[in-house]
Design a protein around this motif. Structure first.
Motif, short mmCIF file in Angstrom:
data_model
loop_
_atom_site.label_atom_id
_atom_site.label_comp_id
_atom_site.label_asym_id
_atom_site.label_seq_id
_atom_site.Cartn_x
_atom_site.Cartn_y
_atom_site.Cartn_z
N LEU A 208 -14.44 -6.75 -25.62
CA LEU A 208 -15.58 -7.54 -25.14
C LEU A 208 -15.09 -8.73 -24.35
N HIS A 209 -15.70 -8.99 -23.20
CA HIS A 209 -15.32 -10.19 -22.46
C HIS A 209 -16.41 -10.71 -21.54
N ARG A 210 -17.45 -9.93 -21.27
CA ARG A 210 -18.43 -10.34 -20.26
C ARG A 210 -19.29 -11.50 -20.76
N ILE A 223 -23.97 -8.66 -31.88
CA ILE A 223 -22.85 -7.74 -31.65
C ILE A 223 -21.90 -7.78 -32.85
N VAL A 224 -21.60 -8.96 -33.35
CA VAL A 224 -20.69 -9.08 -34.50
C VAL A 224 -21.26 -8.36 -35.71
N ASP A 225 -22.55 -8.52 -35.96
CA ASP A 225 -23.18 -7.81 -37.09
C ASP A 225 -23.05 -6.30 -36.92
N LEU A 303 -19.31 3.69 -25.99
CA LEU A 303 -20.56 2.94 -26.04
C LEU A 303 -20.36 1.64 -25.28
N THR A 304 -21.06 1.50 -24.15
CA THR A 304 -20.85 0.36 -23.27
C THR A 304 -21.99 -0.62 -23.40
N LEU A 305 -21.65 -1.84 -23.81
CA LEU A 305 -22.64 -2.89 -24.05
C LEU A 305 -22.97 -3.59 -22.74
N ARG A 306 -23.72 -2.89 -21.89
CA ARG A 306 -24.13 -3.44 -20.60
C ARG A 306 -25.48 -2.87 -20.21
N GLU A 307 -26.20 -3.62 -19.36
CA GLU A 307 -27.49 -3.14 -18.86
C GLU A 307 -27.31 -2.12 -17.74
N ASN A 308 -26.16 -2.19 -17.06
CA ASN A 308 -25.92 -1.32 -15.91
C ASN A 308 -24.43 -1.04 -15.80
N ARG A 321 -22.13 6.00 -22.71
CA ARG A 321 -23.55 5.72 -22.90
C ARG A 321 -23.75 4.21 -22.87
N LEU A 322 -24.73 3.74 -22.08
CA LEU A 322 -25.07 2.32 -22.05
C LEU A 322 -25.98 2.00 -23.23
N VAL A 323 -25.62 0.96 -23.99
CA VAL A 323 -26.39 0.62 -25.18
C VAL A 323 -26.59 -0.89 -25.27
N LYS A 324 -27.64 -1.27 -25.99
CA LYS A 324 -27.84 -2.67 -26.35
C LYS A 324 -27.22 -2.90 -27.73
N ALA A 325 -26.97 -4.16 -28.04
CA ALA A 325 -26.31 -4.48 -29.31
C ALA A 325 -27.10 -3.95 -30.50
#
Length: 374
Positions: A208-210, A223-225, A303-308, A321-325
Motif C-alpha cells: 500500500l502506498h497511494r 483497510i487495517v481492519d 485484489l487492487t484497492l483502487r477505484e480505477n 479485481r478492483l475492490v473497496k476496503a
C-alpha cells in the motif's frame, strides 16, 4: 543506416531500469544500434547501486543527470534543463522514454523541441483519472511520441480514439514480463518466504502506498481492519512503504498490525526478493500498478484497492479485481473458498516484448531514413 543508431534509454528510478534492461540487452546485441543509458536521478533510492545494475546485467549509466527530488514542476524543469544539454552536446538519433514519471514527460518535451524522434514504451495506458499526475504525463507523452509501443489492445484503442495515427502504434506486449523472466532464476533461488517461516502457497502479500488509501485515518483504518481479518485466515507479509508506515504511526494504527502474530511487517524489498514472495503467495492485496500485471502473468489472485486502473486488461483478462476496503474480507473469503476470479495471460505477455520492440524500432528508423533521402 550506415552508422549504428545512437539511442537514449531514459530511466528515472528502479522500476524504469527493470523495464529498460531487457530492451537494452536486445539492442546491445544489434549491429545497427548503439543504446545509451540515461539515468535522470529523479528518485533517490539507496538500492540504486552498482550491485542492482549488475543484477540486471546493466553497465553504469552513460549519463547521470542527478536531478533529485522536488515538486512536480521542479523535477520536470530540472530534467529538461539537464537533458537538453546532453542532447545539444551529443545528439541522439532516437529517445526512448518509459512509463509515466515526470522524467518521461520532461525528456519527451526536450526531444520534441529538438526534433529528435521519440518512442514511448508502455504507451496508451489510461486510468481516465486526471487527479493522478501520472495520467497527465501519459497523455502528453503519447501526444509527442513518434512511435508508441503498447502492452495490450486497450492501449491501441485509447490512442486511436485520441487521434494517434495507426501507423505510429506497435503493440509489443508487456516488457515487465521480460524483466521477470530475465530474473526468474535468481528469484526462484532466493526462497524468501521459507526464510520467514512461511509455507509456499499459504500466505498473502500486501503493498500500500497511494495517498487515497493511506492519507486519511478513516480509510486507512478500514483497510487495517480488513488486513487483520485477512491475517486471521491467512498469514500476511506486508513490505511497508515509508509513507504508509508514517501514516500508520500517526493515526495510531501501527501497533494493531505489529501486535498480530500472523502479520509480518518487512522493509521494502529489492525486486528479486519481492518477486520471490509474490510468486509463492496465495493472493495479493495492493494498490500498485505493476503488481496487477505480474499477478495476471503468474495466475495469482490480485485484489487492487483502487477505484480505477490504467491496466484494465488485468481485470478483463487477468486475475485482478478492483475492490473497496469494505469489500476486501468478502473477496478474500471467496478466493480461499476456491471461488476467486480465474484469469489468463493477455496476448503477447510472453517474455519477448523487447525483441518485438527492437524490430519495431529498426523498421521505423529505416523508414524514416528512407523518407529523408532526396
Amino acid at each position: 543506416m550506415t552508422q549504428p543508431l545512437k539511442v537514449h534509454l531514459i530511466a528515472a528510478a528502479r522500476p524504469n531500469f527493470m523495464k529498460v534492461a531487457p530492451l537494452y540487452h536486445v539492442l546491445r546485441r544489434a549491429e545497427w544500434c548503439a543504446p545509451l543509458l540515461v539515468h535522470t536521478g529523479q528518485h533517490y533510492d539507496h538500492n540504486m547501486s552498482g550491485a542492482f545494475l549488475a543484477e540486471l546485467g546493466l553497465p553504469a549509466p552513460d549519463y547521470h543527470l542527478g536531478v533529485g527530488s522536488g515538486s512536480h514542476a521542479e523535477q520536470t524543469a530540472g530534467v529538461m534543463v539537464a537533458y537538453e544539454k546532453i542532447c545539444l552536446a551529443e545528439r541522439p538519433d532516437w529517445t526512448i522514454v518509459v512509463g509515466d514519471v515526470n522524467s518521461t514527460l520532461a525528456c519527451s518535451l526536450v526531444a520534441a523541441k529538438l526534433l529528435i524522434p521519440i518512442v514511448h514504451l508502455e504507451a496508451g495506458l489510461r486510468s481516465n483519472d486526471r487527479t493522478m499526475p501520472e495520467e497527465i504525463n501519459r497523455i502528453v507523452t503519447d501526444r509527442l511520441a513518434d512511435l508508441l509501443w503498447t502492452p495490450s489492445p486497450d492501449g491501441d484503442e485509447n490512442l486511436l480514439n485520441e487521434g494517434v495515427p495507426a501507423e505510429k502504434i506497435d503493440r509489443i506486449g508487456n516488457i515487465m514480463i521480460d524483466s521477470f523472466e530475465l530474473q526468474r532464476g535468481q528469484i526462484e533461488a532466493l526462497a524468501v518466504a521459507e526464510g520467514l517461516g512461511l509455507e509456499a502457497g499459504n500466505y498473502s502479500v500486501v503493498t500500500l502506498h497511494r495517498p487515497s488509501n493511506v492519507d486519511r485515518r478513516d480509510t486507512l483504518g478500514t483497510i487495517v481492519d480488513a488486513l487483520l481479518d485477512l491475517a486471521g485466515r491467512l498469514p500476511v507479509v506486508f513490505p511497508i512503504h515509508p509513507r504508509t508506515k508514517a501514516r500508520l504511526a500517526e493515526f495510531g494504527l501501527l501497533e494493531k498490525l505489529l501486535g498480530h502474530p500472523a502479520v509480518t511487517l518487512a522493509e521494502p524489498q529489492p525486486y528479486n526478493a519481492f518477486m520471490s514472495l509474490v510468486m509463492n503467495a496465495r493472493l495479493i492485496v495492493t494498490d500498485s500498478g505493476g503488481l496487477q500485471e505480474e499477478t495476471s502473468y503468474l495466475g495469482i489472485p490480485c485484489l487492487t484497492l483502487r477505484e480505477n486502473t490504467e491496466r484494465p486488461v488485468t481485470v478483463t483478462e487477468g486475475t485482478n479485481r478492483l475492490v473497496k476496503a469494505n469489500q476486501l474480507s468478502a473477496e478474500v473469503q471467496a478466493i480461499l473458498a476456491g471461488k476467486g476470479k480465474a484469469g489468463r495471460r493477455p496476448d503477447l505477455w510472453d517474455g519477448h516484448a523487447a525483441e518485438r520492440a527492437a524490430e519495431s524500432l529498426r523498421r521505423h528508423a529505416m523508414a524514416r531514413a528512407a523518407a529523408a533521402q532526396p
